[in-house]
Design a protein around this motif. Structure first.
Motif, PDB file in Angstrom:
ATOM      1  N   SER A  64       1.220  -1.139  -0.021  1.00  0.00           N
ATOM      2  CA  SER A  64       0.244   0.275  -0.186  1.00  0.00           C
ATOM      3  C   SER A  64       0.844   1.149   0.018  1.00  0.00           C
ATOM      4  CB  SER A  64      -0.978   0.116   1.166  1.00  0.00           C
ATOM      5  OG  SER A  64      -1.568   1.533   1.368  1.00  0.00           O
ATOM      6  N   ALA A  65       0.605   2.148  -0.679  1.00  0.00           N
ATOM      7  CA  ALA A  65       1.244   3.442  -0.670  1.00  0.00           C
ATOM      8  C   ALA A  65       0.714   4.117   0.470  1.00  0.00           C
ATOM      9  CB  ALA A  65       0.936   4.528  -2.127  1.00  0.00           C
ATOM     10  N   GLY A  66       0.168   3.952   1.168  1.00  0.00           N
ATOM     11  CA  GLY A  66      -0.556   4.599   2.084  1.00  0.00           C
ATOM     12  C   GLY A  66       0.413   4.201   3.341  1.00  0.00           C
ATOM     13  N   GLY A  67       1.481   3.654   3.497  1.00  0.00           N
ATOM     14  CA  GLY A  67       1.754   2.767   4.878  1.00  0.00           C
ATOM     15  C   GLY A  67       1.341   1.417   5.329  1.00  0.00           C
ATOM     16  N   ASP A  68       1.066   1.038   5.970  1.00  0.00           N
ATOM     17  CA  ASP A  68       0.729   0.342   6.858  1.00  0.00           C
ATOM     18  C   ASP A  68      -0.358  -0.446   6.702  1.00  0.00           C
ATOM     19  OD1 ASP A  68       3.011  -1.203   8.082  1.00  0.00           O
ATOM     20  OD2 ASP A  68       2.842  -0.466   9.951  1.00  0.00           O
ATOM     21  N   SER A  69      -0.811  -1.433   5.858  1.00  0.00           N
ATOM     22  CA  SER A  69      -1.937  -2.055   5.328  1.00  0.00           C
ATOM     23  C   SER A  69      -2.687  -3.440   5.188  1.00  0.00           C
ATOM     24  CB  SER A  69      -2.437  -1.456   4.441  1.00  0.00           C
ATOM     25  OG  SER A  69      -3.818  -2.075   3.524  1.00  0.00           O
ATOM     26  N   VAL A  70      -4.082  -3.676   5.936  1.00  0.00           N
ATOM     27  CA  VAL A  70      -4.360  -4.810   5.490  1.00  0.00           C
ATOM     28  C   VAL A  70      -4.933  -5.592   4.473  1.00  0.00           C
ATOM     29  CG1 VAL A  70      -4.178  -6.177   8.584  1.00  0.00           C
ATOM     30  CG2 VAL A  70      -6.368  -4.686   7.317  1.00  0.00           C
ATOM     31  N   ASP A  71      -5.182  -6.858   4.674  1.00  0.00           N
ATOM     32  CA  ASP A  71      -5.479  -7.484   2.891  1.00  0.00           C
ATOM     33  C   ASP A  71      -7.077  -7.308   2.862  1.00  0.00           C
ATOM     34  OD1 ASP A  71      -3.973  -7.982   0.377  1.00  0.00           O
ATOM     35  OD2 ASP A  71      -5.641  -9.294   0.449  1.00  0.00           O
ATOM     36  N   PHE A  72      -7.700  -7.148   2.193  1.00  0.00           N
ATOM     37  CA  PHE A  72      -8.945  -7.778   1.755  1.00  0.00           C
ATOM     38  C   PHE A  72      -9.262  -8.955   1.189  1.00  0.00           C
ATOM     39  CE2 PHE A  72     -13.883  -7.338   0.727  1.00  0.00           C
ATOM     40  CZ  PHE A  72     -14.109  -7.624   2.180  1.00  0.00           C
ATOM     41  N   PRO A  73     -10.157  -9.897   1.537  1.00  0.00           N
ATOM     42  CA  PRO A  73     -10.819  -9.861   2.251  1.00  0.00           C
ATOM     43  C   PRO A  73     -10.692 -10.930   3.893  1.00  0.00           C
ATOM     44  CG  PRO A  73     -11.091 -11.335   0.527  1.00  0.00           C
ATOM     45  CD  PRO A  73      -9.701  -9.870  -0.128  1.00  0.00           C
ATOM     46  N   ALA A  74      -9.622 -10.848   3.517  1.00  0.00           N
ATOM     47  CA  ALA A  74      -8.895 -11.421   4.610  1.00  0.00           C
ATOM     48  C   ALA A  74      -9.250 -10.644   6.575  1.00  0.00           C
ATOM     49  CB  ALA A  74      -7.178 -11.413   5.127  1.00  0.00           C
ATOM     50  N   SER A  75      -9.141  -9.201   6.347  1.00  0.00           N
ATOM     51  CA  SER A  75      -9.482  -8.382   7.189  1.00  0.00           C
ATOM     52  C   SER A  75     -10.718  -8.356   7.177  1.00  0.00           C
ATOM     53  CB  SER A  75      -9.021  -6.781   6.745  1.00  0.00           C
ATOM     54  OG  SER A  75     -10.301  -6.529   6.028  1.00  0.00           O
ATOM     55  N   SER A  76     -12.204  -9.336   6.053  1.00  0.00           N
ATOM     56  CA  SER A  76     -13.279  -9.185   7.068  1.00  0.00           C
ATOM     57  C   SER A  76     -13.227  -9.680   8.075  1.00  0.00           C
ATOM     58  CB  SER A  76     -14.098 -10.211   5.785  1.00  0.00           C
ATOM     59  OG  SER A  76     -14.823 -10.682   6.201  1.00  0.00           O
ATOM     60  N   PRO A  77     -14.178  -9.758   9.608  1.00  0.00           N
ATOM     61  CA  PRO A  77     -14.600 -10.485  10.639  1.00  0.00           C
ATOM     62  C   PRO A  77     -14.978 -11.510  10.633  1.00  0.00           C
ATOM     63  CG  PRO A  77     -16.157  -8.866  10.522  1.00  0.00           C
ATOM     64  CD  PRO A  77     -15.316  -8.460   9.000  1.00  0.00           C
ATOM     65  N   TYR A  78     -16.112 -11.945   9.396  1.00  0.00           N
ATOM     66  CA  TYR A  78     -17.020 -13.315   8.656  1.00  0.00           C
ATOM     67  C   TYR A  78     -15.290 -14.316   7.929  1.00  0.00           C
ATOM     68  CZ  TYR A  78     -20.314 -10.505  10.124  1.00  0.00           C
ATOM     69  OH  TYR A  78     -21.067  -9.611  10.659  1.00  0.00           O
ATOM     70  N   VAL A  79     -14.406 -14.130   8.213  1.00  0.00           N
ATOM     71  CA  VAL A  79     -13.303 -15.069   7.666  1.00  0.00           C
ATOM     72  C   VAL A  79     -12.677 -14.901   8.388  1.00  0.00           C
ATOM     73  CG1 VAL A  79     -11.350 -14.429   5.658  1.00  0.00           C
ATOM     74  CG2 VAL A  79     -13.470 -13.937   5.102  1.00  0.00           C
ATOM     75  N   LEU A  80     -11.502 -16.682   8.017  1.00  0.00           N
ATOM     76  CA  LEU A  80     -10.511 -17.106   8.589  1.00  0.00           C
ATOM     77  C   LEU A  80      -9.690 -16.502   7.919  1.00  0.00           C
ATOM     78  CD1 LEU A  80      -9.501 -18.991  11.259  1.00  0.00           C
ATOM     79  CD2 LEU A  80      -9.308 -20.461   9.025  1.00  0.00           C
ATOM     80  N   ALA A  81      -9.081 -15.309   8.501  1.00  0.00           N
ATOM     81  CA  ALA A  81      -7.563 -15.393   7.508  1.00  0.00           C
ATOM     82  C   ALA A  81      -6.112 -16.203   7.319  1.00  0.00           C
ATOM     83  CB  ALA A  81      -7.164 -13.452   8.002  1.00  0.00           C
ATOM     84  N   CYS A  82      -5.681 -16.438   5.918  1.00  0.00           N
ATOM     85  CA  CYS A  82      -4.244 -17.193   7.232  1.00  0.00           C
ATOM     86  C   CYS A  82      -3.244 -16.728   6.286  1.00  0.00           C
ATOM     87  CB  CYS A  82      -5.025 -18.056   5.469  1.00  0.00           C
ATOM     88  SG  CYS A  82      -6.476 -19.216   6.004  1.00  0.00           S
ATOM     89  N   GLY A  83      -2.612 -16.468   8.002  1.00  0.00           N
ATOM     90  CA  GLY A  83      -0.774 -15.625   7.181  1.00  0.00           C
ATOM     91  C   GLY A  83       0.337 -16.951   7.286  1.00  0.00           C
ATOM     92  N   GLY A  84       1.164 -16.578   7.228  1.00  0.00           N
ATOM     93  CA  GLY A  84       2.382 -17.708   7.001  1.00  0.00           C
ATOM     94  C   GLY A  84       3.690 -17.386   7.848  1.00  0.00           C
ATOM     95  N   THR A  85       4.195 -18.242   7.401  1.00  0.00           N
ATOM     96  CA  THR A  85       5.282 -19.504   8.727  1.00  0.00           C
ATOM     97  C   THR A  85       6.334 -20.071   7.202  1.00  0.00           C
ATOM     98  OG1 THR A  85       4.766 -20.998   8.172  1.00  0.00           O
ATOM     99  CG2 THR A  85       4.130 -19.655  10.344  1.00  0.00           C
ATOM    100  N   ARG A  86       7.597 -19.749   8.363  1.00  0.00           N
ATOM    101  CA  ARG A  86       8.781 -20.683   7.419  1.00  0.00           C
ATOM    102  C   ARG A  86       9.290 -22.412   8.742  1.00  0.00           C
ATOM    103  NH1 ARG A  86      14.716 -18.283   4.153  1.00  0.00           N
ATOM    104  NH2 ARG A  86      15.699 -20.517   3.890  1.00  0.00           N
TER     105      ARG A  86
END
Length: 543
Positions: free
Chosen positions: A344-366
């Motif tokens: 995002s050009a405006g600094g920190d941001s989360v991705d949508f639709p992952a940010s919806s409260p009706y979604v299981l948002a899936c992040g990443g590991t190594r």
């Protein structure tokens, strides 16, 4: 006499940064637009969804019961049809259950109908697109009935969240601990036995396609039956492989192969739509309300920063996800691959639709594993952050959605070691392996390659949910509240950062609750997790 018009709330479009206006669109060019309508008793849906979000017992509605109670009112549909006729627009499709009407016509007619000026633009990354600025105007008789008008602007709305490992050479040696098949990943995370029989996994795609030859070869080499895959066209989209594994084909094939390997007994319904706000929203709506394939879990590996969405599109999309919760459909969405700022050009941001409260948002590991290909274990697991060129898990704090009840009392830990109480939706909820350096071996365009990205995590969790649904004999539905109440069902990730946020004990804005312990998750969601490994589908199976 000019008819009185009003601004459609949330329809404002700002100029796209770095986009150059090329000129006006051809007035005779034909196009399609998706209009969404209000729902009767929307308050009842809101109350039901809030009850589900609090983790209170709630019997999900069948699609038939939902349609009977909450479909668009006939008189509202009639008003939209009369409006279309007045401006010489044709009604291409009416979906009362989804509360959508698709209109078709020329640019000139749509400009008159909605009070907009459409132009062609060029952008260094987005390419050429049809766009607009300002708001949409609607006649007074549609005020309060029409909630969004999507598709006038056809700029690419979302991007796929996958990363191909460069210079990868497939290895079939016994000791392969750097990349994994989906079966090995399921074994590493101790997924419960099962194959998802009787379930349908819906996968949303915004371009590209798959080939039968790739799927046939891939599942054959895994030593398992090829799952049933059904392509569903939405708004003119179709299974259209380009032959470029680095493009959308890579995303499509990755999603199918991971979900299909974890739950080979499930039907995989792939919803292909154009990459626009209209296409994306419509694809999710059709998956949620599909009374033919009836997905019990939906995987979404595409998204964009919250700031890139109009308010009307964000609301329409989030309501579709809310409807999924009331229908008992679990939605898994990738949290993004560009760290805490999500490009995002405006600094920190989360991705949508992952940010919806009706979604299981899936992040990443190594993941670092040890052992042989047939007997692997996790040696270490950290936040996925391979630097600017290698990608990093998305995660952070939403600017659009309030704090859900299951995240109350949590804190975000920043990279400088400070903490702050969450006051809005935190992302992600869960995580799993996503680094291309420890990625998933998939086959695209006839070639085996290693792929990472949070888009691998969404279908992995979708496959897990399909297994649990099949074992229970009913869908687990919206899972967030139960999972947050069972944090011990996750492997806590406490090392690494995604830019602005750092891993910490408990929930964090990099890996959420952590990576899965599949059997414990099954137990938390009410499924059986006591049987031994399923030999019939080679859960531990290497290739």
């Amino acid at each position: 006499m000019t008819k009185a018009r009003e601004r459609l709330a949330g329809s404002d479009r700002e100029p796209v940064k770095d986009a150059r206006r090329v000129g006006p669109t051809d007035p005779g060019e034909t196009m399609r637009v998706v209009v969404t309508l209000r729902r009767p008793s929307q308050q009842a849906i809101d109350e039901a969804a809030q009850k589900i979000a609090r983790g209170e017992p709630a019997e999900p509605l069948t699609r038939e019961a939902f349609a009977a109670r909450f479909s668009a009112a006939p008189e509202d549909l009639a008003k939209v049809e009369a409006f279309a006729k007045e401006y010489d627009l044709s009604v291409q499709r009416t979906d009362a259950a989804a509360c959508t009407v698709m209109l078709a016509g020329t640019v000139e007619r749509f400009q008159r109908a909605f009070g907009v000026e459409l132009s062609h633009y060029e952008h260094p990354k987005l390419g050429r697109f049809r766009g607009r600025t300002g708001c949409i105007l609607i006649p007074q008789e549609l005020v309060g009935i029409v909630t969004s008008v999507l598709g006038l602007d056809d700029r690419p709305q979302a991007r796929p969240h996958f990363r191909i490992r460069s210079g990868y050479e497939p290895r079939r040696a016994a000791a392969r601990t750097e990349t994994f098949t989906p079966l090995q990943m399921a074994s590493l995370y101790d997924f419960p036995p099962g194959d998802g029989s009787g379930q349908c996994i819906g996968i949303v795609e915004l371009g590209g396609g798959y080939t039968e030859s790739d799927l046939r070869q891939y599942f054959s080499e895994l030593g398992m039956a090829e799952p049933r895959v059904v392509a569903v066209g939405v708004d003119g989209g179709s299974n259209a492989p380009s032959g470029n594994p680095s493009g959308a084909d890579g995303e499509v094939t990755l999603d199918i192969e991971i979900a299909g390997a974890v739950a080979p007994g499930a039907t995989i319904a792939v919803y292909f739509a154009p990459n626009s706000d209209a296409g994306f929203v419509d694809a999710v709506k059709q998956a949620v309300h599909d009374s033919t394939n009836k997905p019990s879990v939906i995987s979404i590996s595409w998204g964009a920063p919250e700031s890139s969405w109009t308010a009307q599109a964000l609301t329409a999309f989030n309501q579709a996800l809310q409807e999924a919760a009331t229908l008992g459909v679990t939605v898994c969405a990738a949290a993004g691959d560009s760290g805490s700022n999500d490009s995002s050009a405006g600094g920190d941001s989360v991705d949508f639709p992952a940010s919806s409260p009706y979604v299981l948002a899936c992040g990443g590991t190594r993941v670092t594993a040890s052992g042989s290909a047939s007997s692997l274990s996790i040696k270490s697991e950290v936040v996925w952050n391979d630097g600017a060129s290698g990608g990093a898990t998305g995660g952070g704090i939403s600017s659009e959605f309030g704090l859900p009840p299951w995240q109350e009392g949590l804190k975000a830990t920043y990279a400088d070691g400070t903490t702050a109480a969450l006051t809005k939706r935190g992302v992600p909820d869960v995580a799993a392996d996503a680094s291309p350096a420890s990625g998933y071996e998939v086959l695209v365009g006839g070639q085996l390659t290693a792929v990472g990205g949070t888009s691998a995590v969404a279908p992995l969790f979708a496959g897990l949910i399909a297994r649990i649904n099949a074992t229970q004999g009913k869908p687990v539905g919206f899972v967030n509240a139960k999972l947050y109440a069972a944090a011990r069902a996750f492997r806590d990730i406490t090392q690494g950062n995604n830019g602005s946020f750092a891993a910490a004990p408990g929930w964090d804005a990099c890996t959420g609750l952590g990576s899965p312990d599949g059997r414990k998750i099954a137990a938390a969601l009410g499924g059986s997790a006591t049987q031994g490994p399923s030999a019939s589908h080679g859960i531990a199976g290497g290739t």
